[in-house]
Write an enzyme that holds these catalytic residues in place. Structure first.
Site, short mmCIF file in Angstrom:
data_model
loop_
_atom_site.label_atom_id
_atom_site.label_comp_id
_atom_site.label_asym_id
_atom_site.label_seq_id
_atom_site.Cartn_x
_atom_site.Cartn_y
_atom_site.Cartn_z
CG PHE A 1 27.30 -20.74 -10.86
CD1 PHE A 1 25.95 -20.80 -10.53
CD2 PHE A 1 28.00 -19.59 -10.56
CE1 PHE A 1 25.31 -19.73 -9.92
CE2 PHE A 1 27.38 -18.51 -9.94
CZ PHE A 1 26.03 -18.58 -9.62
CG ASN B 1 21.80 -25.25 -8.69
OD1 ASN B 1 22.35 -25.05 -9.76
ND2 ASN B 1 22.43 -25.75 -7.65
N GLY C 1 19.17 -35.37 -10.18
CA GLY C 1 19.59 -35.87 -8.88
C GLY C 1 20.90 -35.22 -8.52
CB CYS D 1 23.78 -29.21 -6.61
SG CYS D 1 25.49 -29.08 -6.05
P1 NAD Z 1 31.70 -32.38 -0.28
O1 NAD Z 1 30.87 -33.14 0.68
O2 NAD Z 1 32.30 -33.07 -1.45
O3 NAD Z 1 32.90 -31.66 0.49
C1 NAD Z 1 32.77 -30.99 1.70
C2 NAD Z 1 34.05 -31.21 2.49
O4 NAD Z 1 34.01 -30.41 3.68
C3 NAD Z 1 34.26 -32.65 2.96
O5 NAD Z 1 35.50 -33.13 2.48
C4 NAD Z 1 34.23 -32.55 4.48
O6 NAD Z 1 35.08 -33.48 5.11
C5 NAD Z 1 34.68 -31.12 4.70
N1 NAD Z 1 34.33 -30.56 6.00
C6 NAD Z 1 33.15 -30.62 6.66
N2 NAD Z 1 33.24 -29.97 7.83
C7 NAD Z 1 34.50 -29.49 7.91
C8 NAD Z 1 35.19 -28.73 8.89
N3 NAD Z 1 34.62 -28.33 10.03
N4 NAD Z 1 36.48 -28.40 8.65
C9 NAD Z 1 37.10 -28.79 7.51
N5 NAD Z 1 36.48 -29.51 6.55
C10 NAD Z 1 35.20 -29.85 6.76
O7 NAD Z 1 30.78 -31.18 -0.75
P2 NAD Z 1 30.81 -30.42 -2.17
O8 NAD Z 1 30.08 -31.21 -3.17
O9 NAD Z 1 32.19 -29.96 -2.45
O10 NAD Z 1 29.89 -29.15 -1.84
C11 NAD Z 1 30.34 -28.11 -0.99
C12 NAD Z 1 29.36 -26.96 -1.10
O11 NAD Z 1 29.37 -26.44 -2.43
C13 NAD Z 1 27.90 -27.33 -0.82
O12 NAD Z 1 27.28 -26.26 -0.18
C14 NAD Z 1 27.32 -27.54 -2.20
O13 NAD Z 1 25.94 -27.30 -2.25
C15 NAD Z 1 28.06 -26.48 -2.99
N6 NAD Z 1 28.18 -26.78 -4.43
C16 NAD Z 1 28.49 -28.04 -4.83
C17 NAD Z 1 28.62 -28.31 -6.20
C18 NAD Z 1 28.92 -29.70 -6.68
O14 NAD Z 1 28.79 -29.94 -7.89
N7 NAD Z 1 29.33 -30.63 -5.83
C19 NAD Z 1 28.45 -27.28 -7.15
C20 NAD Z 1 28.18 -25.99 -6.68
C21 NAD Z 1 28.04 -25.76 -5.32
#
Ligand code: NAD
Length: 463
Positions: A168, A242, A291, A294
């Site tokens: 979160f 969300n 936007g 998420c």
């Molecule tokens: P992000 O795109 O910043 O990071 C994802 C990472 O995973 C990237 O660095 C990518 O290179 C790596 N990756 C992809 N495939 C891979 C593999 N096979 N092996 C190793 N690494 C791999 O994404 P994020 O914003 O950190 O979000 C990640 C998840 O968390 C999503 O499902 C998102 O919905 C959820 N989430 C995000 C937030 C936020 O604020 N960003 C908050 C809560 C939940």
């Protein structure tokens, strides 16, 4: 405890460093070699306040390391977090390609009992789906690397448990949110896995971590509430939370639009309703809409999940529609202000979807700028942190590196992101550089009275 975090983005990197900070041995994995190389040199691939110091500290202490070698990392650790992206597919559902790849990789390297944690936001039922992929991958023994000898292990189900532990955190305050979460949600069919997860988070739950620079003192604060539940409910909690917050913003934006026509002041209206403890003041700021990486994708994904069950999500569909219209409303406001957009110069303050992050995924500012550029305006943009043009931004938009450039010769300024820096600008001096002193405050961030007293033709949202 020995932790492997797969996916070192906004969520994975913050999760990894915070678990290192409370004493765990953490390996962060990513398949993006450039990112891992930067992190090994303590260069942050993302902007997140406080992150760099914590990464340096925990790398030096040996609690945190970075690698692209996923197989080795899985083999050596017991607790495996999946933190890869789940971006939207063109139809709005979640793209689970990266989660699938990682689950296969886990199956190929399952050499002892492990807990597999879905921290990525994944659709309802993904916990069982991840189990299935891991089991299939172990059963086929496909591609085991690093000499692990588990090829064809038909008892794979016995040696891992899946937990849903939705995240979160908010970008911009991600470290604070990790140490001071409102709650921790743990969903699993396995009591053993839940107990180990509680042990993993024990220092956060019971406020027993060392004071961290720039964070409040946790001593004397209450323990963090735990929600222990099944996999599906945990997955649903993330989408429902969300979607609720996004709907709350769409709600206040709709009220703001009525206020604007009827002559009411949304700032006072929001204050008046937000003080009702049943409603609460947060997420009641009228503006250009939600936007980021998420809300848009999670609300869309929930509507798709519901459709699989034959449910039409009328409320969520409306929240999405209101949000899309709200972005376009800024373009209409620009048209009403300038009459003719073609040939006009418009400066935009803020590109990221919210302040204190460099994340521009599905940023409202980008939709607005693209529309204005398509209508023939010369659009200039400035952001305190975003210094490269995002791919989704019309390449005609000119990126500026100081605010004087933004105001110089402009017919209109739009404030799209409420960066603190924009409060303290010398608007008297900057206004003098403009061709025409029009200002649309898309976040109701500045004082209307002050801007008007400086000679700006100022308008906000619902005021
Ligand atoms: P992000 O795109 O910043 O990071 C994802 C990472 O995973 C990237 O660095 C990518 O290179 C790596 N990756 C992809 N495939 C891979 C593999 N096979 N092996 C190793 N690494 C791999 O994404 P994020 O914003 O950190 O979000 C990640 C998840 O968390 C999503 O499902 C998102 O919905 C959820 N989430 C995000 C937030 C936020 O604020 N960003 C908050 C809560 C939940």
């Amino acid at each position: 405890m020995k932790v492997c975090v797969i996916g070192t983005g906004y969520v994975g990197l913050v999760t990894g460093v915070c678990l290192g900070e409370i004493g765990h041995n953490v390996i962060c994995v990513d398949n993006d070699e450039k990112k891992i190389k930067m992190l090994k040199n303590s260069i942050m691939p993302i902007y997140e306040p406080g992150l760099e110091n914590l990464v340096k500290k925990n790398t030096q202490s040996g609690n945190l390391s970075f690698t692209t070698q996923i197989g080795n990392a899985i083999l050596s650790q017991d607790i495996i977090f999946i933190c890869v992206g789940t971006p939207p597919l063109p139809d709005g559902s979640a793209d689970l390609r990266f989660v699938e790849e990682v689950a296969k990789e886990i199956g190929r390297n399952l050499n002892s009992y492990k807990i597999i944690i879905n921290k990525s936001t994944v659709p309802i039922g993904s916990g069982d789906w991840v189990s299935m992929i891991i089991n299939d991958s172990v059963a086929t023994g496909n591609g085991i690397d690093n000499g692990a000898n588990h090829s064809g292990n038909k008892n794979a189900a016995a040696i891992f448990d899946v937990v849903s532990n939705p995240e979160f955190l908010r970008e911009g305050t991600a470290i604070y949110d990790t140490f001071f979460p409102d709650r921790i949600v743990l969903g699993s069919a396995s009591q053993k896995a839940i107990d180990l997860m509680i042990k993993l988070y024990e220092k956060v739950i019971n406020r027993r971590f060392e004071q961290i620079d720039s964070l409040p003192d946790s001593k004397g604060t209450k323990n963090i509430p735990l929600v222990k539940t099944d996999l599906v409910s945990a997955e649903m909690i993330k989408y429902a939370a969300n979607s609720f917050l996004a709907t709350k913003i769409s709600y206040i934006n709709e009220i703001a639009n009525i206020c604007e026509k009827a002559g009411a002041d949304i700032l006072k209206v929001a204050k008046g309703i937000g003080l009702d403890s049943r409603i609460g003041a947060r997420f009641l700021n009228a503006g250009i809409g939600w936007g980021g990486s998420c809300f848009p994708k999670d609300v869309s994904a929930l509507t798709k999940i519901a459709a699989e069950y034959g449910i039409t999500t009328q409320l969520l569909n409306s929240a999405i529609n209101v949000n899309n219209q709200q972005r376009l409303k800024m373009v209409q406001k620009a048209q009403e202000t300038l009459k003719i957009i073609k040939g006009k110069t418009i400066g935009v303050l803020g590109i990221s979807f919210k302040p204190n992050t460099d994340d521009t995924r599905d940023a409202p500012a980008i939709t607005i700028m693209n529309n204005l550029a398509n209508l023939g305006a010369k659009v200039k943009a400035y952001d305190p942190i975003v210094k490269e043009s995002p791919e989704s931004l019309n390449q005609k938009v000119i990126l500026c590196f100081d605010t004087e450039e933004i105001f110089s010769g402009s017919d209109l300024i739009i404030l799209a992101t409420e960066w603190e820096e924009f409060i303290g600008l010398d608007y008297e001096k900057l206004g003098a550089l403009m061709r025409d002193k029009n200002f649309i405050d898309g976040r109701n961030f500045l004082s209307k009275e002050k801007m008007q007293s400086l000679g700006f033709k100022y308008s906000g949202i619902g005021i």
